[in-house]
Design an enzyme around this catalytic site. Structure first.
Site, PDB file in Angstrom:
ATOM      1  N   ARG A 191      20.743 -14.703   7.341  1.00  0.00           N
ATOM      2  CA  ARG A 191      20.222 -15.297   6.104  1.00  0.00           C
ATOM      3  C   ARG A 191      18.871 -14.698   5.753  1.00  0.00           C
ATOM      4  NH1 ARG A 191      20.186 -21.275   8.131  1.00  0.00           N
ATOM      5  NH2 ARG A 191      19.295 -20.073   9.843  1.00  0.00           N
ATOM      6  N   GLY A 207       0.943  -1.244  -0.634  1.00  0.00           N
ATOM      7  CA  GLY A 207       0.247  -0.560  -1.717  1.00  0.00           C
ATOM      8  C   GLY A 207       1.248  -0.173  -2.778  1.00  0.00           C
ATOM      9  N   CYS A 254       2.936  -0.955  -8.157  1.00  0.00           N
ATOM     10  CA  CYS A 254       3.634  -2.065  -8.789  1.00  0.00           C
ATOM     11  C   CYS A 254       3.537  -3.439  -8.128  1.00  0.00           C
ATOM     12  CB  CYS A 254       5.098  -1.700  -8.961  1.00  0.00           C
ATOM     13  SG  CYS A 254       5.273  -0.361 -10.143  1.00  0.00           S
ATOM     14  N   GLN A 265       1.260  -5.246  -6.541  1.00  0.00           N
ATOM     15  CA  GLN A 265       0.116  -6.081  -6.937  1.00  0.00           C
ATOM     16  C   GLN A 265       0.135  -6.354  -8.446  1.00  0.00           C
ATOM     17  OE1 GLN A 265      -3.804  -5.898  -5.258  1.00  0.00           O
ATOM     18  NE2 GLN A 265      -4.591  -5.336  -7.271  1.00  0.00           N
ATOM     19  N   LYS A 285       2.541   5.171   0.994  1.00  0.00           N
ATOM     20  CA  LYS A 285       3.657   5.133   1.948  1.00  0.00           C
ATOM     21  C   LYS A 285       4.067   6.571   2.209  1.00  0.00           C
ATOM     22  CE  LYS A 285       7.833   4.172   0.167  1.00  0.00           C
ATOM     23  NZ  LYS A 285       8.926   3.621  -0.672  1.00  0.00           N
TER      24      LYS A 285
HETATM   25  N1  NAI Z   1       6.452   4.021  -9.852  1.00  0.00           N
HETATM   26  C1  NAI Z   1       7.543   3.390  -9.480  1.00  0.00           C
HETATM   27  O1  NAI Z   1       8.061   3.616  -8.394  1.00  0.00           O
HETATM   28  C2  NAI Z   1       8.194   2.377 -10.366  1.00  0.00           C
HETATM   29  C3  NAI Z   1       7.629   2.007 -11.579  1.00  0.00           C
HETATM   30  N2  NAI Z   1       8.251   1.093 -12.385  1.00  0.00           N
HETATM   31  C4  NAI Z   1       7.703   0.760 -13.694  1.00  0.00           C
HETATM   32  O2  NAI Z   1       7.983   1.854 -14.570  1.00  0.00           O
HETATM   33  C5  NAI Z   1       6.920   2.044 -15.511  1.00  0.00           C
HETATM   34  C6  NAI Z   1       6.404   3.471 -15.422  1.00  0.00           C
HETATM   35  O3  NAI Z   1       5.861   3.650 -14.134  1.00  0.00           O
HETATM   36  P1  NAI Z   1       5.477   5.114 -13.606  1.00  0.00           P
HETATM   37  O4  NAI Z   1       6.545   6.065 -13.955  1.00  0.00           O
HETATM   38  O5  NAI Z   1       5.086   4.942 -12.192  1.00  0.00           O
HETATM   39  O6  NAI Z   1       4.196   5.429 -14.503  1.00  0.00           O
HETATM   40  P2  NAI Z   1       3.441   6.822 -14.668  1.00  0.00           P
HETATM   41  O7  NAI Z   1       2.035   6.493 -14.949  1.00  0.00           O
HETATM   42  O8  NAI Z   1       3.771   7.716 -13.528  1.00  0.00           O
HETATM   43  O9  NAI Z   1       4.116   7.474 -15.970  1.00  0.00           O
HETATM   44  C7  NAI Z   1       3.984   6.944 -17.240  1.00  0.00           C
HETATM   45  C8  NAI Z   1       3.889   8.108 -18.219  1.00  0.00           C
HETATM   46  O10 NAI Z   1       3.955   7.583 -19.552  1.00  0.00           O
HETATM   47  C9  NAI Z   1       3.150   8.408 -20.384  1.00  0.00           C
HETATM   48  N3  NAI Z   1       2.845   7.698 -21.636  1.00  0.00           N
HETATM   49  C10 NAI Z   1       2.132   6.552 -21.798  1.00  0.00           C
HETATM   50  N4  NAI Z   1       2.118   6.204 -23.096  1.00  0.00           N
HETATM   51  C11 NAI Z   1       2.834   7.133 -23.763  1.00  0.00           C
HETATM   52  C12 NAI Z   1       3.193   7.295 -25.120  1.00  0.00           C
HETATM   53  N5  NAI Z   1       2.811   6.422 -26.047  1.00  0.00           N
HETATM   54  N6  NAI Z   1       3.925   8.368 -25.458  1.00  0.00           N
HETATM   55  C13 NAI Z   1       4.327   9.274 -24.529  1.00  0.00           C
HETATM   56  N7  NAI Z   1       4.028   9.159 -23.224  1.00  0.00           N
HETATM   57  C14 NAI Z   1       3.296   8.091 -22.839  1.00  0.00           C
HETATM   58  C15 NAI Z   1       1.936   8.699 -19.530  1.00  0.00           C
HETATM   59  O11 NAI Z   1       1.254   9.852 -19.992  1.00  0.00           O
HETATM   60  C16 NAI Z   1       2.578   8.890 -18.145  1.00  0.00           C
HETATM   61  O12 NAI Z   1       2.857  10.255 -17.870  1.00  0.00           O
HETATM   62  C17 NAI Z   1       5.896   0.961 -15.180  1.00  0.00           C
HETATM   63  O13 NAI Z   1       6.122  -0.144 -16.019  1.00  0.00           O
HETATM   64  C18 NAI Z   1       6.208   0.591 -13.744  1.00  0.00           C
HETATM   65  O14 NAI Z   1       5.856  -0.745 -13.465  1.00  0.00           O
HETATM   66  C19 NAI Z   1       9.449   0.530 -12.019  1.00  0.00           C
HETATM   67  C20 NAI Z   1      10.058   0.869 -10.850  1.00  0.00           C
HETATM   68  C21 NAI Z   1       9.491   1.826  -9.929  1.00  0.00           C
HETATM   69  O1  UGA Z   2       8.665  -1.582  -9.146  1.00  0.00           O
HETATM   70  C1  UGA Z   2       8.353  -0.698  -8.364  1.00  0.00           C
HETATM   71  O2  UGA Z   2       7.413   0.084  -8.537  1.00  0.00           O
HETATM   72  C2  UGA Z   2       9.076  -0.522  -7.067  1.00  0.00           C
HETATM   73  O3  UGA Z   2       8.237  -1.143  -6.065  1.00  0.00           O
HETATM   74  C3  UGA Z   2       8.696  -1.008  -4.732  1.00  0.00           C
HETATM   75  O4  UGA Z   2       8.799   0.366  -4.389  1.00  0.00           O
HETATM   76  P1  UGA Z   2       7.538   1.216  -3.879  1.00  0.00           P
HETATM   77  O5  UGA Z   2       6.281   0.519  -4.259  1.00  0.00           O
HETATM   78  O6  UGA Z   2       7.744   2.595  -4.352  1.00  0.00           O
HETATM   79  O7  UGA Z   2       7.656   1.272  -2.294  1.00  0.00           O
HETATM   80  P2  UGA Z   2       8.093   0.212  -1.170  1.00  0.00           P
HETATM   81  O8  UGA Z   2       8.986   0.887  -0.236  1.00  0.00           O
HETATM   82  O9  UGA Z   2       8.560  -1.051  -1.753  1.00  0.00           O
HETATM   83  O10 UGA Z   2       6.723  -0.055  -0.418  1.00  0.00           O
HETATM   84  C4  UGA Z   2       5.650  -0.738  -1.033  1.00  0.00           C
HETATM   85  C5  UGA Z   2       4.537  -0.932  -0.042  1.00  0.00           C
HETATM   86  O11 UGA Z   2       4.885  -1.902   0.942  1.00  0.00           O
HETATM   87  C6  UGA Z   2       4.698  -1.361   2.230  1.00  0.00           C
HETATM   88  N1  UGA Z   2       5.708  -1.957   3.140  1.00  0.00           N
HETATM   89  C7  UGA Z   2       7.024  -1.918   2.807  1.00  0.00           C
HETATM   90  C8  UGA Z   2       7.962  -2.473   3.630  1.00  0.00           C
HETATM   91  C9  UGA Z   2       7.566  -3.102   4.810  1.00  0.00           C
HETATM   92  O12 UGA Z   2       8.378  -3.641   5.606  1.00  0.00           O
HETATM   93  N2  UGA Z   2       6.256  -3.127   5.122  1.00  0.00           N
HETATM   94  C10 UGA Z   2       5.308  -2.575   4.307  1.00  0.00           C
HETATM   95  O13 UGA Z   2       4.105  -2.626   4.614  1.00  0.00           O
HETATM   96  C11 UGA Z   2       4.844   0.130   2.069  1.00  0.00           C
HETATM   97  O14 UGA Z   2       4.204   0.836   3.100  1.00  0.00           O
HETATM   98  C12 UGA Z   2       4.167   0.336   0.728  1.00  0.00           C
HETATM   99  O15 UGA Z   2       2.781   0.424   0.862  1.00  0.00           O
HETATM  100  C13 UGA Z   2      10.099  -1.615  -4.623  1.00  0.00           C
HETATM  101  O16 UGA Z   2      10.604  -1.395  -3.321  1.00  0.00           O
HETATM  102  C14 UGA Z   2      11.049  -0.985  -5.655  1.00  0.00           C
HETATM  103  O17 UGA Z   2      12.304  -1.641  -5.604  1.00  0.00           O
HETATM  104  C15 UGA Z   2      10.442  -1.153  -7.034  1.00  0.00           C
HETATM  105  O18 UGA Z   2      11.268  -0.528  -8.002  1.00  0.00           O
END
Ligand code: NAI
Ligand code: UGA
Length: 484
Positions: free
Chosen positions: A259, A272, A275, A277, A338
């Site tokens: 569970r 860290g 996303c 935080q 990470k």
């Molecule tokens: N980084 C991740 O692993 C994940 C992020 N997300 C979400 O996805 C979204 C994007 O995150 P990231 O890709 O990490 O951000 P990022 O900061 O890497 O990329 C965003 C891009 O959008 C561009 N941008 C902003 N305003 C614009 C506009 N008006 N026209 C054209 N380009 C524009 C920026 O220049 C930047 O290159 C966020 O809402 C985040 O919360 C969701 C899941 C995973």
């Molecule tokens: O919205 C997002 O940005 C994404 O956020 C996380 O993905 P990400 O932040 O890339 O990486 P994680 O693997 O989730 O790790 C996040 C942090 O938690 C830490 N962590 C993770 C797992 C764990 O058991 N312990 C731990 O300390 C990692 O070291 C890292 O600093 C989620 O896992 C994704 O599903 C989501 O799409």
């Protein structure tokens, strides 16, 4: 309509990999990824992509120029597209109402306005960015107030669940694809179009459809649950250190309960990434705005625990090093949030390093993927220090970990890179100041072997008898006579 042209606004960690995979799996679709940053687009069109992600290069190399294009020509790409993903950043607001908690939706709004302005035909607009609940409603308002006659839009929510470092694998084999749409005939038709794209490689039972608001909230809730697990096990790690229990054993025993499950129970120096935080704070803010203070306080505690964990670790380093690190060299292994990513956004390493720099330590930092300029930028940024010049003099970035440890008093592991496990710690011990310490904030090293080599070893959620003599707290824990 059958989608032939896809545009993705935002060529970041989400937009880039997501659309590369769509282009790879859907050769019948033309995919244009656009960004306002010329530098980012230039990098996507070069041999050195702007982000490091395992297997991404291969996918991009195969599709780029065939049906995958990276361009700054935002308007042309929007005009040509049947379906537009909005994948722009939605950071925590740094100004005005909701400062420090609410999501800043200015980039989303800018996208909606540009789409309305340039569109000459009907389009499906997909929120891929993580947004507060009912953001789709705001997008709809902006679009409908600015739409040209005869043009209509359907707004979908399709949050992304990929994790950095495993993005391509997550995209190819997702646990689920979530699509939220308007509960109407037109809404259902739009959902069917997006489903058709994912059907190219995702089994139908993994594609879930919900209302738009449920989809938006599910994304925030998923990240909150994941972060909560990390904070929960980190809270237990503090108890382990104080009692002599071992958090790895506790997590394993707890996780065996089907569970509960075993994933995301690795205690660490704290979570860290861009996303967790941000999304937790966003959830807290939404709950407060909806007059749900108990809900807000509940989720606030998850991020408070995270701050506590990384601060606790930094304080423990100082305490173990005889209560002073001033002018001592410490080798820091890992700066990314990470392993398998070069991303440092909200990396716990930043905060631990900042605490140690505040205490006057000299830091020799090594990370296999984070650029030198990024580390310098992060540690001298005004949100971390008001003494950037002093900090610059205290940090040195190394390409060679063996050079980083020379004359250092301690090794501090802040990212769980696999290569750290394979280092020759005997060789490192020889060139370090004695007593030589290891602080393993990721629980990845062979602690028994390190102790055998002569290292004083400290890790998260476990204490080693020999080293505990150096520490005052929790030394004589009275197991049967505990009073709060
Ligand atoms: N980084 C991740 O692993 C994940 C992020 N997300 C979400 O996805 C979204 C994007 O995150 P990231 O890709 O990490 O951000 P990022 O900061 O890497 O990329 C965003 C891009 O959008 C561009 N941008 C902003 N305003 C614009 C506009 N008006 N026209 C054209 N380009 C524009 C920026 O220049 C930047 O290159 C966020 O809402 C985040 O919360 C969701 C899941 C995973
Ligand atoms: O919205 C997002 O940005 C994404 O956020 C996380 O993905 P990400 O932040 O890339 O990486 P994680 O693997 O989730 O790790 C996040 C942090 O938690 C830490 N962590 C993770 C797992 C764990 O058991 N312990 C731990 O300390 C990692 O070291 C890292 O600093 C989620 O896992 C994704 O599903 C989501 O799409």
């Amino acid at each position: 309509m059958v989608v032939k042209n896809v545009c993705c606004i935002g060529a970041g960690y989400v937009g880039g990999p997501t659309c590369s995979v769509i282009a790879w799996k859907c050769p019948d679709i033309q995919v244009h990824v656009v960004d306002k940053s010329e530098m980012r687009i230039k990098q996507w069109n070069s041999d050195k992509l702007p982000i490091y992600e395992p297997d991404l290069e291969d996918v991009v190399r195969e599709c780029r120029g065939r049906n995958l294009f990276f361009t700054n020509n935002i308007e042309a790409a929007i005009k040509a597209a049947d379906l537009i993903f909005i994948s722009v950043n939605t950071p925590t607001k740094t100004y005005g109402i909701g400062k420090g908690r609410a999501a800043d939706l200015k980039h989303i709004e800018m996208c909606a306005r540009t789409i309305a302005e340039v569109s000459e035909g009907n389009k499906i607009v997909v929120e891929k960015s993580t947004v507060p609940v009912r953001a789709a409603e705001s997008i709809t308002h902006i679009l409908s107030a600015n739409t040209k006659p005869g043009v209509s839009f359907q707004i979908l929510s399709n949050p992304e669940f990929l994790a950095e470092g495993t993005a391509i694998d997550n995209l190819l084999n997702p646990d689920r694809v979530l699509i939220g749409g308007e509960e109407s005939e037109a809404g259902a038709a739009a959902v069917a179009e997006l489903t058709w794209i994912y059907n190219h490689w995702v089994p139908p039972e993994r594609i879930i459809t919900t209302s738009t608001w449920s989809s938006e909230l599910s994304k925030l809730a998923s990240n909150a649950f994941l972060a909560q697990r990390v904070s929960s096990i980190n809270a237990i790690s503090a108890l382990c250190e104080a009692t002599g229990a071992d958090v790895t054993q506790v997590a394993s025993a707890v996780g065996k309960d089907s569970r509960i499950g075993s994933k995301f129970l690795t205690a660490s120096v704290g979570f860290g990434g861009s996303c967790f935080q941000k999304d937790l704070l966003n959830l807290v803010y939404i709950a407060e705005c909806l007059n749900l203070p108990e809900v807000a306080m509940y989720w606030q505690q998850v991020t408070d625990m995270n701050v506590y964990q990384r601060t606790r670790f930094a304080k423990r380093i100082v305490e173990c090093l005889f209560n002073t690190v001033a002018d001592k060299s410490l080798a820091v292994f890992g700066f990314a949030f990470k392993k398998n990513t070069g991303d440092t956004r909200e990396s716990p390493a930043k905060y631990v390093c900042s605490h140690l720099l505040e205490e006057g330590a000299r830091l020799n930092i090594y990370d296999p993927k984070v650029e030198k300029i990024q580390i310098e930028h992060d540690l001298t940024c005004p949100t971390l220090t008001n003494e950037p010049e002093r900090v610059k003099k205290l940090i040195e970035i190394f390409d060679d970990p063996y050079e980083a440890v020379r004359d250092a008093h301690a090794i501090v592991v802040l990212t769980e890179w696999d290569e750290f496990k394979k280092f020759d710690y005997k060789r490192m011990h020889e060139v370090m100041k004695k007593p030589a310490f290891v602080f393993d904030g990721r629980k990845i090293l062979d602690h028994k072997a390190l102790i055998k080599l002569g290292f004083h070893t400290e890790t998260i959620g476990k204490r080693f008898t020999r080293n505990s003599l150096l520490r005052s707290s929790g030394e004589h824990f009275p197991a049967f006579a505990w009073t709060p």
